[in-house]
Scaffold this motif. Sequence first.
Motif, mmCIF file in Angstrom:
data_model
loop_
_atom_site.group_PDB
_atom_site.id
_atom_site.type_symbol
_atom_site.label_atom_id
_atom_site.label_comp_id
_atom_site.label_asym_id
_atom_site.label_seq_id
_atom_site.Cartn_x
_atom_site.Cartn_y
_atom_site.Cartn_z
ATOM 1 N N GLU A 59 -6.031 2.046 10.132
ATOM 2 C CA GLU A 59 -4.876 1.724 11.111
ATOM 3 C C GLU A 59 -3.468 2.655 10.794
ATOM 4 O OE1 GLU A 59 -3.892 -2.252 11.498
ATOM 5 O OE2 GLU A 59 -5.918 -2.809 11.857
ATOM 6 N N PRO A 60 -2.438 2.895 11.423
ATOM 7 C CA PRO A 60 -1.308 3.609 11.162
ATOM 8 C C PRO A 60 -0.554 3.094 9.911
ATOM 9 C CG PRO A 60 -1.362 3.502 13.692
ATOM 10 C CD PRO A 60 -2.523 2.606 13.024
ATOM 11 N N VAL A 61 0.236 3.832 9.355
ATOM 12 C CA VAL A 61 1.069 3.137 8.382
ATOM 13 C C VAL A 61 2.322 2.304 8.541
ATOM 14 C CG1 VAL A 61 2.632 3.700 6.452
ATOM 15 C CG2 VAL A 61 0.480 5.275 6.803
ATOM 16 N N VAL A 62 2.284 1.109 8.295
ATOM 17 C CA VAL A 62 3.605 0.361 8.593
ATOM 18 C C VAL A 62 4.472 0.315 7.486
ATOM 19 C CG1 VAL A 62 4.247 -2.261 8.960
ATOM 20 C CG2 VAL A 62 1.933 -1.467 9.682
ATOM 21 N N THR A 63 5.832 0.616 7.788
ATOM 22 C CA THR A 63 6.975 0.601 6.938
ATOM 23 C C THR A 63 8.144 -0.221 7.097
ATOM 24 O OG1 THR A 63 8.049 2.324 8.351
ATOM 25 C CG2 THR A 63 6.632 3.181 6.576
ATOM 26 N N ASP A 64 8.719 -0.719 6.222
ATOM 27 C CA ASP A 64 9.969 -1.249 6.159
ATOM 28 C C ASP A 64 10.967 -1.028 5.093
ATOM 29 O OD1 ASP A 64 11.754 -3.392 6.940
ATOM 30 O OD2 ASP A 64 10.559 -5.078 6.867
ATOM 31 N N THR A 65 12.290 -1.212 5.326
ATOM 32 C CA THR A 65 13.340 -0.703 4.298
ATOM 33 C C THR A 65 13.591 -1.815 3.309
ATOM 34 O OG1 THR A 65 14.140 0.751 6.096
ATOM 35 C CG2 THR A 65 15.717 0.170 4.175
ATOM 36 N N GLY B 27 5.823 1.257 2.168
ATOM 37 C CA GLY B 27 4.716 1.666 3.270
ATOM 38 C C GLY B 27 3.632 0.860 2.926
ATOM 39 N N PHE B 28 2.623 0.624 3.925
ATOM 40 C CA PHE B 28 1.424 -0.147 3.605
ATOM 41 C C PHE B 28 0.507 0.410 4.822
ATOM 42 C CE2 PHE B 28 -1.910 -3.230 4.131
ATOM 43 C CZ PHE B 28 -2.491 -3.398 2.883
ATOM 44 N N GLN B 29 -0.906 0.782 4.447
ATOM 45 C CA GLN B 29 -1.654 1.222 5.552
ATOM 46 C C GLN B 29 -3.047 0.380 5.762
ATOM 47 O OE1 GLN B 29 -3.110 5.346 5.230
ATOM 48 N NE2 GLN B 29 -3.311 5.342 7.531
ATOM 49 N N ARG B 30 -3.177 -0.311 6.504
ATOM 50 C CA ARG B 30 -4.479 -0.781 6.688
ATOM 51 C C ARG B 30 -5.632 0.041 6.667
ATOM 52 N NH1 ARG B 30 -4.791 -6.721 9.836
ATOM 53 N NH2 ARG B 30 -3.097 -7.871 8.842
ATOM 54 N N THR B 31 -6.946 -0.174 6.411
ATOM 55 C CA THR B 31 -7.883 0.592 6.568
ATOM 56 C C THR B 31 -8.379 1.090 7.983
ATOM 57 O OG1 THR B 31 -8.938 -0.193 4.673
ATOM 58 C CG2 THR B 31 -10.461 1.135 6.086
ATOM 59 N N ILE C 10 5.749 1.891 -5.733
ATOM 60 C CA ILE C 10 6.003 0.424 -5.337
ATOM 61 C C ILE C 10 4.822 -0.433 -5.960
ATOM 62 C CG2 ILE C 10 7.018 1.466 -3.228
ATOM 63 C CD1 ILE C 10 4.310 1.087 -1.619
ATOM 64 N N ASP C 11 5.141 -1.751 -5.701
ATOM 65 C CA ASP C 11 4.211 -2.660 -6.098
ATOM 66 C C ASP C 11 4.081 -3.709 -5.185
ATOM 67 O OD1 ASP C 11 2.550 -4.620 -7.112
ATOM 68 O OD2 ASP C 11 3.629 -4.681 -9.103
ATOM 69 N N ILE C 12 2.724 -3.904 -4.488
ATOM 70 C CA ILE C 12 2.591 -4.348 -3.277
ATOM 71 C C ILE C 12 1.449 -5.444 -3.568
ATOM 72 C CG2 ILE C 12 1.647 -4.662 -0.953
ATOM 73 C CD1 ILE C 12 3.237 -1.825 -0.536
ATOM 74 N N GLU C 13 1.590 -6.783 -3.310
ATOM 75 C CA GLU C 13 0.453 -7.631 -3.486
ATOM 76 C C GLU C 13 -0.199 -7.884 -2.149
ATOM 77 O OE1 GLU C 13 0.918 -12.436 -3.468
ATOM 78 O OE2 GLU C 13 1.281 -11.790 -5.415
ATOM 79 N N ILE C 14 -1.453 -7.454 -2.092
ATOM 80 C CA ILE C 14 -2.275 -7.158 -0.834
ATOM 81 C C ILE C 14 -2.905 -8.649 -0.613
ATOM 82 C CG2 ILE C 14 -3.968 -5.778 0.436
ATOM 83 C CD1 ILE C 14 -3.634 -3.597 -1.466
ATOM 84 N N GLY D 57 -7.271 -11.190 2.747
ATOM 85 C CA GLY D 57 -7.719 -11.035 3.991
ATOM 86 C C GLY D 57 -7.725 -9.440 4.590
ATOM 87 N N VAL D 58 -7.127 -8.564 3.722
ATOM 88 C CA VAL D 58 -6.619 -7.634 4.344
ATOM 89 C C VAL D 58 -7.274 -6.240 3.338
ATOM 90 C CG1 VAL D 58 -4.769 -5.792 4.607
ATOM 91 C CG2 VAL D 58 -4.590 -8.099 5.368
ATOM 92 N N THR D 59 -7.702 -5.201 3.706
ATOM 93 C CA THR D 59 -7.959 -4.028 2.947
ATOM 94 C C THR D 59 -7.080 -2.918 3.331
ATOM 95 O OG1 THR D 59 -9.641 -3.107 4.508
ATOM 96 C CG2 THR D 59 -10.484 -4.653 2.938
ATOM 97 N N GLY D 60 -6.615 -2.118 2.408
ATOM 98 C CA GLY D 60 -5.688 -1.093 2.506
ATOM 99 C C GLY D 60 -5.026 -0.859 1.219
ATOM 100 N N GLU D 61 -4.070 0.246 1.327
ATOM 101 C CA GLU D 61 -3.224 0.533 0.378
ATOM 102 C C GLU D 61 -1.727 0.978 0.659
ATOM 103 O OE1 GLU D 61 -4.483 4.294 -1.617
ATOM 104 O OE2 GLU D 61 -5.864 4.261 0.188
ATOM 105 N N GLY D 62 -0.972 0.742 -0.584
ATOM 106 C CA GLY D 62 0.605 1.028 -0.499
ATOM 107 C C GLY D 62 0.721 2.625 -0.059
ATOM 108 N N ARG D 63 1.700 2.952 0.639
ATOM 109 C CA ARG D 63 2.195 4.380 0.722
ATOM 110 C C ARG D 63 3.434 4.548 0.634
ATOM 111 N NH1 ARG D 63 -2.706 6.791 1.216
ATOM 112 N NH2 ARG D 63 -4.214 5.785 2.812
ATOM 113 N N THR D 64 3.747 5.797 -0.030
ATOM 114 C CA THR D 64 5.265 6.072 -0.152
ATOM 115 C C THR D 64 5.298 7.352 0.345
ATOM 116 O OG1 THR D 64 4.150 7.115 -2.265
ATOM 117 C CG2 THR D 64 5.157 4.916 -2.538
ATOM 118 N N GLU D 65 5.889 7.271 1.616
ATOM 119 C CA GLU D 65 6.094 8.586 2.506
ATOM 120 C C GLU D 65 7.600 9.208 2.391
ATOM 121 O OE1 GLU D 65 3.253 7.552 6.278
ATOM 122 O OE2 GLU D 65 5.165 7.413 6.608
#
Length: 462
Positions: free
Chosen positions: A318-324, A312-316, A270-274, A277-285
């Motif tokens: 915090e839980p992972v947020v996902t969408d389809t 998926g994306f997870q802020r530092t 995945i390629d996410i433009e963060i 004002g947010v720190t975190g990273e993409g997740r591939t669950e």
Amino acid sequence: MLARFGTSANGQDVPTPQRNTENAFANLLQTLPASDSAEETFFASQLSELDPNLNTLDSPVVELSAPPYTSFPADGFSTNSTNPSFASDDFDQSIGNQEQNNFSAFPDFDTGVLVFGDDVALKIGGFVKADFISDFDPINSVDSFDTGEIPVGVADHRNSRFHAKASRLSFDTRWMVQDQVVRAFVEADFFGGADGGNGSFRLRHAYGTMGYFTAGQTWTTFTHPSAVPQTLDFEGAVSNVNRRQGLVCLDLPLGDSGLSWAIALEDPQIDIEIPTGVTGEGRTESPDLITHLKLERDLGDFQAAFVIRELGFQRTGEPVVTDTAWGCNLTGSLGCTDATRVYSQITVGEGIGSYRGSPDVVATGATTAAILPMFGWMIGAKHAWNDQLTSNFTFSALTLDRIAGQAGTNLRETTYLAANLIHNPVDRVFIGIEYLYGTRENQNGEQADATRMQMSFGFYLP
């Protein structure tokens, strides 16, 4: 192990020198001095008996055998007294009708550098490709014509670039398991490393196939390689899905109708433009789920592919947020005449930009982001002027939605045009020249274009 390294230019086997042992001892006997002694008479008679027996011994120099087959068997496998044929309809059915100068095709398996062992065969393939590039406008991608890398609002400048990074090396190994050809294929090129550098060895394909099952890294099930126009430029049309990734795939024929159905689980890149004002990273669950339905006919083939994936994306902390996300890719290749073939593609979806080099998710504010919808299309054609001269033409466009809040410098639309002429002066050698033109438009409406001329020289392994 017996190795066969092709044939001569006229198709005949290259003769192998052999040691001439015939009459060797007979000539020696003629030079022996005459003797009446019983011992010498007995020695001479023993040599006379030994001489014809030596003629039946194999030469110490192995004579290379003729090719064990000249065409693909109807059942995909045949044997003879020399070496078995590991050509298979599952892997090679299109090779006989393969158009020349097809840079997406795998090497054939019935000629060239073949090594045989006990019930196994290895084909060494690949090519050397030298690219000479001249840019008439600014573009940040100097090794390939990536129109998404056209800078907007910069001072004019030109660029020259020579490289051989598109050169390839492959190893295709096949053996039999219960009357079925099993294949392991590995291919690499030198397009690794930074753009503009000498390049580093990079894995393209590494997979195994047995029956209907494939596992490893190869073309994604979402793409259709035979419906891709053959450009000398390495990048290719902006809408074409040209991703290779890890997968497990089941590809099933549906009777004798020419239809087949494939389903695969694939690597979820995945390629996410963060947002700033947010720190975190993409997740591939979970893996990408991809399926396609393909129809193959003598005149052409058509495919409808569909992908569904979880971003998926997870802020530092915090839980992972996902969408389809989802996407559909409709492709086709049709032979209009014996000399002309046309191609088409329509790709549409949300959150599938990484399948074509753009983001899946874009930032829409300091702390917000949104899945990015996209739409791409392509038309192309290939024409053989004669046995030695072919041309390719393609035009494609990629459009990303206008989403409020994203940066004005983000890509909005890009186009790609390529037209080439490729000459094959001798077998396994080509010389080509290609004209390339592309445009880029940003979300804020600013635009720029670029023009390139590219000349390529190619030398295929037999």
